[in-house]
Design a protein around this motif. Structure first.
Motif, short mmCIF file in Angstrom:
data_model
loop_
_atom_site.label_atom_id
_atom_site.label_comp_id
_atom_site.label_asym_id
_atom_site.label_seq_id
_atom_site.Cartn_x
_atom_site.Cartn_y
_atom_site.Cartn_z
N ILE A 273 0.82 -1.21 0.00
CA ILE A 273 0.00 0.00 0.00
C ILE A 273 0.86 1.26 0.00
CG2 ILE A 273 -1.26 1.35 1.71
CD1 ILE A 273 -3.42 -0.43 1.57
N MET A 274 2.03 1.18 0.62
CA MET A 274 2.87 2.37 0.64
C MET A 274 3.69 2.53 -0.63
SD MET A 274 4.15 2.82 4.48
CE MET A 274 4.98 1.27 4.44
N GLY A 275 3.90 1.42 -1.37
CA GLY A 275 4.83 1.52 -2.49
C GLY A 275 4.22 1.48 -3.88
N PHE A 276 3.01 0.93 -4.01
CA PHE A 276 2.57 0.60 -5.37
C PHE A 276 2.38 1.80 -6.27
CE2 PHE A 276 -1.57 1.61 -3.76
CZ PHE A 276 -2.27 2.04 -4.86
N ASP A 277 2.20 3.00 -5.68
CA ASP A 277 2.02 4.17 -6.55
C ASP A 277 3.13 5.19 -6.35
OD1 ASP A 277 1.40 5.00 -4.06
OD2 ASP A 277 -0.47 6.01 -4.59
N ALA A 278 4.27 4.74 -5.81
CA ALA A 278 5.33 5.69 -5.47
C ALA A 278 5.74 6.55 -6.66
CB ALA A 278 6.54 4.93 -4.92
N ILE A 279 6.06 5.92 -7.78
CA ILE A 279 6.56 6.69 -8.91
C ILE A 279 5.45 7.00 -9.91
CG2 ILE A 279 8.16 6.68 -10.86
CD1 ILE A 279 9.54 6.93 -8.19
N ASN A 280 4.58 6.04 -10.16
CA ASN A 280 3.60 6.32 -11.21
C ASN A 280 2.52 7.29 -10.77
OD1 ASN A 280 2.31 4.46 -9.63
ND2 ASN A 280 2.24 2.86 -11.17
N ARG A 281 2.40 7.53 -9.46
CA ARG A 281 1.50 8.60 -9.06
C ARG A 281 2.06 9.95 -9.48
NH1 ARG A 281 1.13 8.95 -3.04
NH2 ARG A 281 3.24 9.53 -3.53
N GLU A 282 3.40 10.09 -9.37
CA GLU A 282 4.02 11.34 -9.82
C GLU A 282 3.86 11.52 -11.33
OE1 GLU A 282 5.88 13.52 -7.83
OE2 GLU A 282 6.27 12.36 -6.02
N HIS B 144 1.35 10.28 -13.04
CA HIS B 144 -0.07 10.50 -13.19
C HIS B 144 -0.42 11.96 -12.91
CE1 HIS B 144 -4.11 8.90 -13.28
NE2 HIS B 144 -4.39 9.62 -12.23
N LEU B 145 0.14 12.52 -11.85
CA LEU B 145 -0.13 13.92 -11.51
C LEU B 145 0.68 14.87 -12.38
CD1 LEU B 145 -0.02 13.79 -7.61
CD2 LEU B 145 -2.01 14.20 -9.02
N ARG C 32 2.95 1.92 -15.83
CA ARG C 32 2.51 3.31 -15.83
C ARG C 32 1.18 3.45 -15.11
NH1 ARG C 32 6.43 6.30 -19.10
NH2 ARG C 32 7.92 4.63 -19.13
N SER C 33 0.40 2.39 -15.09
CA SER C 33 -0.94 2.53 -14.52
C SER C 33 -0.95 2.10 -13.06
CB SER C 33 -1.93 1.71 -15.35
OG SER C 33 -2.70 0.88 -14.52
N LEU C 34 -1.64 2.89 -12.24
CA LEU C 34 -1.71 2.61 -10.81
C LEU C 34 -2.34 1.24 -10.56
CD1 LEU C 34 -3.04 6.03 -9.49
CD2 LEU C 34 -0.70 5.24 -9.57
N ALA C 35 -3.42 0.95 -11.29
CA ALA C 35 -4.14 -0.30 -11.06
C ALA C 35 -3.26 -1.50 -11.40
CB ALA C 35 -5.41 -0.33 -11.89
N THR C 36 -2.52 -1.40 -12.49
CA THR C 36 -1.68 -2.53 -12.89
C THR C 36 -0.62 -2.82 -11.83
OG1 THR C 36 -1.93 -1.71 -15.13
CG2 THR C 36 -0.37 -3.49 -14.80
N ASN D 138 1.70 21.10 -19.65
CA ASN D 138 0.72 20.44 -18.77
C ASN D 138 1.28 20.16 -17.39
OD1 ASN D 138 -1.73 20.02 -20.08
ND2 ASN D 138 -0.72 18.57 -21.45
N VAL D 139 1.78 21.19 -16.74
CA VAL D 139 2.41 20.96 -15.43
C VAL D 139 1.39 20.42 -14.43
CG1 VAL D 139 1.99 23.33 -14.69
CG2 VAL D 139 3.88 22.02 -13.68
N GLY D 140 1.86 19.58 -13.52
CA GLY D 140 0.98 19.02 -12.51
C GLY D 140 1.41 19.44 -11.11
N PHE D 141 0.49 19.27 -10.17
CA PHE D 141 0.78 19.61 -8.78
C PHE D 141 0.27 18.51 -7.88
CE2 PHE D 141 0.11 23.39 -11.24
CZ PHE D 141 1.23 24.14 -10.94
N TYR D 142 0.67 18.58 -6.62
CA TYR D 142 0.09 17.66 -5.64
C TYR D 142 -1.26 18.23 -5.25
CZ TYR D 142 4.83 16.09 -5.80
OH TYR D 142 6.03 15.64 -6.27
N ASP D 143 -2.31 17.60 -5.78
CA ASP D 143 -3.64 18.17 -5.66
C ASP D 143 -4.16 18.18 -4.23
OD1 ASP D 143 -3.73 18.68 -8.31
OD2 ASP D 143 -4.80 16.86 -8.86
N ASP D 144 -3.60 17.32 -3.38
CA ASP D 144 -4.09 17.27 -2.01
C ASP D 144 -3.34 18.24 -1.09
OD1 ASP D 144 -1.87 15.81 -2.45
OD2 ASP D 144 -2.44 14.09 -1.24
#
Ligand SMILES: Nc1ncnc2c1ncn2[C@@H]1O[C@H](COP(=O)(O)OP(=O)(O)OP(=O)(O)O)[C@@H](O)[C@H]1O
Ligand SMILES: [Mg+2]
Lengths: 315, 247
Positions: free
Chosen positions: A81-90, A92-93, A178-182, B85-91
């Motif tokens: 839970i702490m690691g699965f989106d460490a890089i691909n969340r960045e 994604h955002l 690349r995908s969080l779900a995957t 398309n810059v992004g931010f930490y939305d929370d």
């Protein structure tokens, strides 16, 4: 790196999913400990007080499982839970490019995230053990001896390494997918595989490589079983179980199954039934500990290298 | 005037495709440089190479005198890069996002708060700094992106499509802001865009890139003369279309 680590820590402790899991773990642990204590009481009825009662609280199964089994099973979930989106969340955002254009080394990102995870795991495990120790003090009325405390400390370190393995694995997947779900699914799939199916697979592999033609041929059976055991050690879940066994149960003299006991061991088993001192228990399990640390490092290392060579842009 | 960005034969290939081919480019200190080109021309790839975020396949670059491949940190310390398309930490709130950037740049405390506040004031977000970025509008996000760059007191801004997705009013404000930063603080700006009339309004010089090649480089007047565009006020759009048809 510390800046990133600090932000990730703050993220962990304010994220809903982490808090939910944290509460769940604490509640289940409390219930399990309560049931274990009842069973310990029952088991000890009529006997003189034996040593190492305190540790029994952790290894005695309650209705369903012992605390140690519980950590072996749920610990990975914490790491994932702490690691699965460490890089691909960045990714994604769309913050990864920005983050990497700040004056930091690229590896600081992944080191900071891993470190934050390890610190969180340490905090969770320490508070869990302290809570249970306190509960044991009250309900069992037994004060743990120094050796028992030392054993718990070793157990703590092994557990942190174990959960860190899953953290490293989840971070690796968060880099590759690349995908969080995957990446979440991949980690969970591996977790389930190692927890439930590793035994079958190891048996199957051993049966093909060293088939047993004659059930009475002891040598064949032993060879087959040794191989299966060796295969199953690839699974960190098995490793963890075998490493913590002798540490928390001083009466256990071997990490493996009965068949791998040497005649000498069997002999000594006959002669004294007394508990092993801690250093002897350590001696039995140190290969397991080393192997587990190695697995953790390999996992993290692959993630590290992949991340350093990866294109920043999402394709 | 000294060159603040300089590339020699800069090339980047992806498999068999060449995204940037033999690029020789110079950006002078103090100017606003417009980097033009159709989609897929290789603008973003070039920018990533200038920051050391992607390795060139061949050639070399110098940014502020440093080599981005070997020495990216001093470049990243002095260059503000706004990704497309810059992004931010939305929370996190706008202020918290800025605070993280300040921390990553190692800016010590009383100074950091000062810089964050002044950056927010400059882009006109002082009143919205404590809202979660998730609730920001597109225009506010884009301005917050600029604020993040200002926090580190950059010598050079590299903006990848800074007006993407802004309404006409937001676009104008963004362009005024960029011009103002260039004039009052002497910050060099390199910006990529498709919007030719905007580029024409604020850029001193432009480079036109098509299919990975730089086909034109100079002031708008120079390019107009070279292409023999209609007399009178040269219009970038016309020049651009001529190059585009030739390529
Ligand atoms: N990671 C990658 N792998 C393969 N090809 C890539 C990769 N990144 C970019 N490209 C290719 O390189 C070329 C240049 O892309 P780039 O993003 O630099 O163009 P651009 O000028 O920024 O376009 P736009 O105006 O659409 O942003 C494109 O054809 C793209 O397909
Ligand atoms: Mg682009």
């Amino acid at each position: 790196m510390w800046t990133i680590c600090r932000k990730e820590l703050a993220d962990h402790f304010s994220s809903t999913r982490f808090l939910l899991l944290f509460c769940l773990i604490f509640m289940v642990a409390l219930v399990a400990a309560y049931m274990a204590v009842e069973n310990v009481h029952k088991a000890l009825e009529g006997f003189p007080k034996s040593s190492h009662v305190f540790l029994m609280m952790f290894t005695t199964p309650g209705k369903f499982f012992s605390l140690v089994q519980f950590v072996a099973f749920f610990g990975p979930l914490l790491g994932i839970i702490m690691g699965f989106d460490a890089i691909n969340r960045e990714r994604h955002l769309r913050t990864l490019g920005k983050l990497l254009s700040q004056p930091i080394f690229r590896d600081a990102v992944i080191n900071g995230k891993f470190l934050a995870g390890v610190i969180t795991v340490t905090l969770v495990m320490v508070s869990l053990l302290l809570l249970l120790t306190g509960m044991g003090l009250v309900t069992l009325g037994v004060v743990p001896g120094w050796e028992e405390i030392a054993r718990l400390a070793v157990y703590l370190i092994i557990s942190i390494a174990y959960i860190s393995f899953w953290l490293g694995l989840a971070i690796l997947f968060s880099i590759v997918f690349r995908s969080l779900a995957t990446s979440a699914l991949a980690s969970v799939a591996l977790w389930i595989f190692f927890s439930f199916f590793m035994g079958f697979v190891a048996d199957m592999a051993a049966d093909t490589l060293r088939p047993v033609y004659n059930r009475r041929d002891v040598e064949q059976v032993v060879a087959n079983d040794r191989l299966a055991h060796a295969f199953s050690l690839v699974s960190p879940v098995v490793l963890y179980g075998e490493a913590t066994g002798p540490i928390l149960d001083p009466f256990q003299r071997s990490a493996g199954s009965l068949l791998v006991i040497t005649p000498m061991e069997a002999f000594s088993l006959e002669r004294f039934r007394g508990p092993l001192p801690l250093d002897q228990s350590m001696f039995i399990v140190w290969p397991h500990i080393v192997l587990m640390m190695a697995l953790t490092l390999i996992c993290f290392g692959i993630g590290y290298v992949t991340f350093l060579r990866q294109e920043i842009r999402t394709v | 005037m000294a060159a603040i960005i300089q590339t020699q034969g800069l090339t980047r290939r992806y498999g068999r495709q060449t995204a940037v081919e033999q690029l020789d480019l110079e950006v002078q200190e103090g100017e606003i440089f417009g980097f033009l080109g159709p989609n897929g021309a290789g603008k973003t790839t070039t920018i990533l190479m200038l920051l050391g975020l992607t390795e060139p396949s061949a050639g070399s670059a110098r940014v502020l005198g440093y080599d981005p491949v070997r020495d990216p940190l001093p470049i990243k310390r002095q260059v503000g890069y706004l990704p497309e398309n810059v992004g931010f930490y939305d929370d996190l709130t706008g202020r918290e996002n800025l605070r993280y950037i300040a921390d990553l740049n190692g800016i010590p405390e009383p100074e950091a708060t000062e810089k964050i506040e002044s950056a927010l004031r400059t882009v006109g977000l002082a009143d919205e700094g404590d809202k979660l970025v998730g609730a920001y509008s597109r225009g506010m996000r884009q301005r917050l992106g600029i604020a993040e760059l200002l926090v580190k007191d950059p010598r050079l801004l590299i903006l990848d499509e800074p007006t993407l997705g802004l309404d006409p009013d937001g676009t104008n404000k963004m362009l005024d802001l960029i011009r103002d930063l260039n004039r009052s603080r002497g910050i060099t700006v390199m910006l990529s865009s498709h919007l030719l009339d905007q580029v024409q309004r604020i850029c001193h010089r432009v480079g036109i890139m098509i299919k990975g090649r730089l086909v034109a480089l100079g002031t708008i007047e120079e390019l107009a003369r070279r292409k023999g565009a209609d007399s009178g006020r040269p219009v970038l759009e016309e020049i651009y279309m001529r190059y585009f048809r030739e390529a």
